[in-house]
Design an enzyme around this catalytic site. Structure first.
Site, PDB file in Angstrom:
ATOM      1  N   SER A  90       0.457  -1.415  -0.164  1.00  0.00           N
ATOM      2  CA  SER A  90      -0.151   0.133  -0.351  1.00  0.00           C
ATOM      3  C   SER A  90       0.840   1.559  -0.163  1.00  0.00           C
ATOM      4  O   SER A  90       2.067   1.325   0.937  1.00  0.00           O
ATOM      5  CB  SER A  90      -0.874  -0.071   1.720  1.00  0.00           C
ATOM      6  OG  SER A  90      -1.095   1.379   1.364  1.00  0.00           O
ATOM      7  N   TYR A 101      -2.571   0.848  10.086  1.00  0.00           N
ATOM      8  CA  TYR A 101      -2.620   0.747   8.696  1.00  0.00           C
ATOM      9  C   TYR A 101      -0.452   0.893   7.619  1.00  0.00           C
ATOM     10  O   TYR A 101      -0.202  -0.245   7.568  1.00  0.00           O
ATOM     11  CB  TYR A 101      -3.563   1.116   8.197  1.00  0.00           C
ATOM     12  CG  TYR A 101      -3.607   0.315   6.402  1.00  0.00           C
ATOM     13  CD1 TYR A 101      -4.294  -1.054   6.722  1.00  0.00           C
ATOM     14  CD2 TYR A 101      -3.193   1.131   5.861  1.00  0.00           C
ATOM     15  CE1 TYR A 101      -4.304  -1.707   5.449  1.00  0.00           C
ATOM     16  CE2 TYR A 101      -3.541   0.361   4.827  1.00  0.00           C
ATOM     17  CZ  TYR A 101      -3.678  -1.095   4.142  1.00  0.00           C
ATOM     18  OH  TYR A 101      -4.286  -0.950   3.472  1.00  0.00           O
TER      19      TYR A 101
HETATM   20  N1  LIG Z   1      -8.570  -1.601  -1.274  1.00  0.00           N
HETATM   21  C1  LIG Z   1      -8.073  -0.571  -1.416  1.00  0.00           C
HETATM   22  O1  LIG Z   1      -7.595   0.407  -1.695  1.00  0.00           O
HETATM   23  C2  LIG Z   1      -6.186  -1.751  -1.663  1.00  0.00           C
HETATM   24  C3  LIG Z   1      -5.695   0.206  -1.851  1.00  0.00           C
HETATM   25  C4  LIG Z   1      -4.602  -0.634  -1.053  1.00  0.00           C
HETATM   26  C5  LIG Z   1      -4.020  -2.120  -0.823  1.00  0.00           C
HETATM   27  N2  LIG Z   1      -4.710  -2.645  -0.015  1.00  0.00           N
HETATM   28  C6  LIG Z   1      -4.422  -4.182   0.578  1.00  0.00           C
HETATM   29  O2  LIG Z   1      -4.872  -4.645  -0.328  1.00  0.00           O
HETATM   30  C7  LIG Z   1      -5.233  -6.342   0.699  1.00  0.00           C
HETATM   31  C8  LIG Z   1      -7.260  -6.836   0.507  1.00  0.00           C
HETATM   32  O3  LIG Z   1      -7.739  -5.949   0.473  1.00  0.00           O
HETATM   33  P1  LIG Z   1      -9.141  -5.104  -0.350  1.00  0.00           P
HETATM   34  O4  LIG Z   1      -9.686  -3.822  -0.349  1.00  0.00           O
HETATM   35  O5  LIG Z   1      -9.336  -6.915  -0.950  1.00  0.00           O
HETATM   36  O6  LIG Z   1     -10.252  -5.663   1.621  1.00  0.00           O
HETATM   37  P2  LIG Z   1     -11.548  -6.638   1.855  1.00  0.00           P
HETATM   38  O7  LIG Z   1     -12.472  -6.254   0.857  1.00  0.00           O
HETATM   39  O8  LIG Z   1     -11.538  -5.842   3.400  1.00  0.00           O
HETATM   40  O9  LIG Z   1     -11.024  -8.553   2.576  1.00  0.00           O
HETATM   41  C9  LIG Z   1     -10.117  -8.265   3.205  1.00  0.00           C
HETATM   42  C10 LIG Z   1      -9.973  -9.765   2.941  1.00  0.00           C
HETATM   43  O10 LIG Z   1      -8.899 -10.404   4.092  1.00  0.00           O
HETATM   44  C11 LIG Z   1      -9.456 -10.929   5.075  1.00  0.00           C
HETATM   45  N3  LIG Z   1      -9.153 -10.777   5.909  1.00  0.00           N
HETATM   46  C12 LIG Z   1      -9.104 -10.106   7.214  1.00  0.00           C
HETATM   47  N4  LIG Z   1      -8.586 -10.183   8.053  1.00  0.00           N
HETATM   48  C13 LIG Z   1      -8.085 -12.032   7.885  1.00  0.00           C
HETATM   49  C14 LIG Z   1      -7.509 -12.180   8.891  1.00  0.00           C
HETATM   50  N5  LIG Z   1      -7.109 -12.239  10.108  1.00  0.00           N
HETATM   51  N6  LIG Z   1      -6.595 -13.669   8.565  1.00  0.00           N
HETATM   52  C15 LIG Z   1      -7.422 -14.621   7.239  1.00  0.00           C
HETATM   53  N7  LIG Z   1      -7.748 -13.373   6.380  1.00  0.00           N
HETATM   54  C16 LIG Z   1      -8.752 -12.219   6.974  1.00  0.00           C
HETATM   55  C17 LIG Z   1     -10.874 -11.210   5.102  1.00  0.00           C
HETATM   56  O11 LIG Z   1     -11.894 -12.441   4.694  1.00  0.00           O
HETATM   57  P3  LIG Z   1     -11.852 -12.981   6.138  1.00  0.00           P
HETATM   58  O12 LIG Z   1     -12.738 -11.368   6.999  1.00  0.00           O
HETATM   59  O13 LIG Z   1     -13.394 -13.473   5.692  1.00  0.00           O
HETATM   60  O14 LIG Z   1     -11.372 -13.265   6.760  1.00  0.00           O
HETATM   61  C18 LIG Z   1     -10.861 -10.901   3.428  1.00  0.00           C
HETATM   62  O15 LIG Z   1     -10.925 -11.631   2.298  1.00  0.00           O
HETATM   63  C19 LIG Z   1      -5.010  -5.740   2.095  1.00  0.00           C
HETATM   64  O16 LIG Z   1      -4.136  -6.457   2.436  1.00  0.00           O
HETATM   65  C20 LIG Z   1      -4.874  -4.282   1.954  1.00  0.00           C
HETATM   66  O17 LIG Z   1      -4.428  -3.602   2.953  1.00  0.00           O
HETATM   67  C21 LIG Z   1      -6.207  -2.737   0.012  1.00  0.00           C
END
Ligand SMILES: NC(=O)c1ccc[n+]([C@@H]2O[C@H](COP(=O)([O-])OP(=O)(O)OC[C@H]3O[C@@H](n4cnc5c(N)ncnc54)[C@H](OP(=O)(O)O)[C@@H]3O)[C@@H](O)[C@H]2O)c1
Length: 249
Positions: A138, A151
């Site tokens: 990120s 974060y």
């Molecule tokens: N969306 C953005 O704009 C953005 C930007 C930069 C980076 N990112 C990064 O991209 C990645 C995915 O984010 P996203 O946007 O797809 O978020 P999201 O829609 O909230 O999905 C997060 C995923 O992580 C899983 N998760 C959370 N805690 C967990 C744990 N302790 N053990 C196992 N699984 C866990 C959740 O599943 P469960 O709740 O079922 O466990 C879910 O599948 C993250 O690392 C985030 O920091 C996102």
């Protein structure tokens, strides 16, 4: 399109968002895909859809990551790609107001969870002569945002883990790369919007890219083009990278 026929991939945080889109993209590229998250029914449904296999587990627990890697290897005899994608945004709170346990939980997931994945996958990949360990990084690793101390600090640490992994294990054939996707239209981004706390929360929803874009970039990084980014962070905000991945600008 990178061909991953017969390759074995494990995606963490695959119950929704970038992780679920990535699992679909890897399956489309021919890979056998393991999907892990805490939400058992969501990963079961996704595994059924893509012909993959599901594990419920919490990446904050080292034993859960060890189990997931062991089960993949038991079933397919190898692990070619680990995608350390799972992450959490919260707690969104000022440094003085953040709940201590919530703050620690973000570190447990976003930083220690990535370490747990690397630690579990490394011996397997070394024994088989190599493998790829991707992180979803990120911009927050490099720039502080109001209310995001957990974060930002955890993503900064995870970025250093990718560099440390590359430093320690590139010689063993381990390809360590971080992908910084920019802002992506997922549940996490929706939580950010609802918090109203900092400039990211004020962004118009239309500026966020779809989760399929980072998913395709992660697959692309597993092909030969990824080799020039070992130990580096690839930004999907970069138009050149978008073009190379084959995404609309
Ligand atoms: N969306 C953005 O704009 C953005 C930007 C930069 C980076 N990112 C990064 O991209 C990645 C995915 O984010 P996203 O946007 O797809 O978020 P999201 O829609 O909230 O999905 C997060 C995923 O992580 C899983 N998760 C959370 N805690 C967990 C744990 N302790 N053990 C196992 N699984 C866990 C959740 O599943 P469960 O709740 O079922 O466990 C879910 O599948 C993250 O690392 C985030 O920091 C996102």
């Amino acid at each position: 399109m990178v061909n991953l026929d017969g390759r074995v991939v494990l995606v963490t945080g695959a119950s929704r968002g970038i992780g679920a889109a990535s699992a679909r993209a890897f399956a489309k590229a021919g890979a056998l895909v393991g999907v892990m998250a805490r939400n058992r029914s969501a990963v079961d449904d996704l595994a059924a859809e893509i012909g993959g296999f599901a594990f419920s587990g919490d990446i904050a627990r080292a034993g859960d990551m060890e189990d997931a890697v062991a089960k993949v290897c038991h079933r397919f005899g190898r692990l070619d790609v680990l995608v350390n994608n799972a992450g959490v945004i919260g707690p969104i709170a000022g440094l003085a107001e953040a709940d201590v346990d919530d703050w620690g939980q973000a570190i447990d997931v976003n930083l220690k969870g990535v370490f747990h994945g690397m630690r579990a996958a490394l011996p397997v990949m070394r024994a088989q002569g190599g493998g790829t360990i991707l992180a979803v990084g990120s911009g927050a690793a490099h720039n502080p945002q109001q209310g995001w101390s957990a974060y930002c600090a955890s993503k900064a640490g995870a970025w250093m883990l990718t560099r440390a992994l590359d430093h320690e294990a590139r010689g063993d054939g381990i390809r360590a790369i971080s992908l910084s996707p920019g802002t992506v239209a997922t549940d996490m981004q929706d939580s950010i919007r609802r918090s109203g706390v900092n400039p990211v929360s004020q962004l118009d929803w239309s500026v966020h890219i779809p989760p399929e874009w980072p998913a395709r970039a992660l697959v692309w990084l597993c092909g030969p083009d990824g080799d020039e980014f070992l130990g580096a962070e690839v930004s999907l905000r970069d138009e050149t990278i978008r073009r190379r991945v084959g995404l609309a600008a």
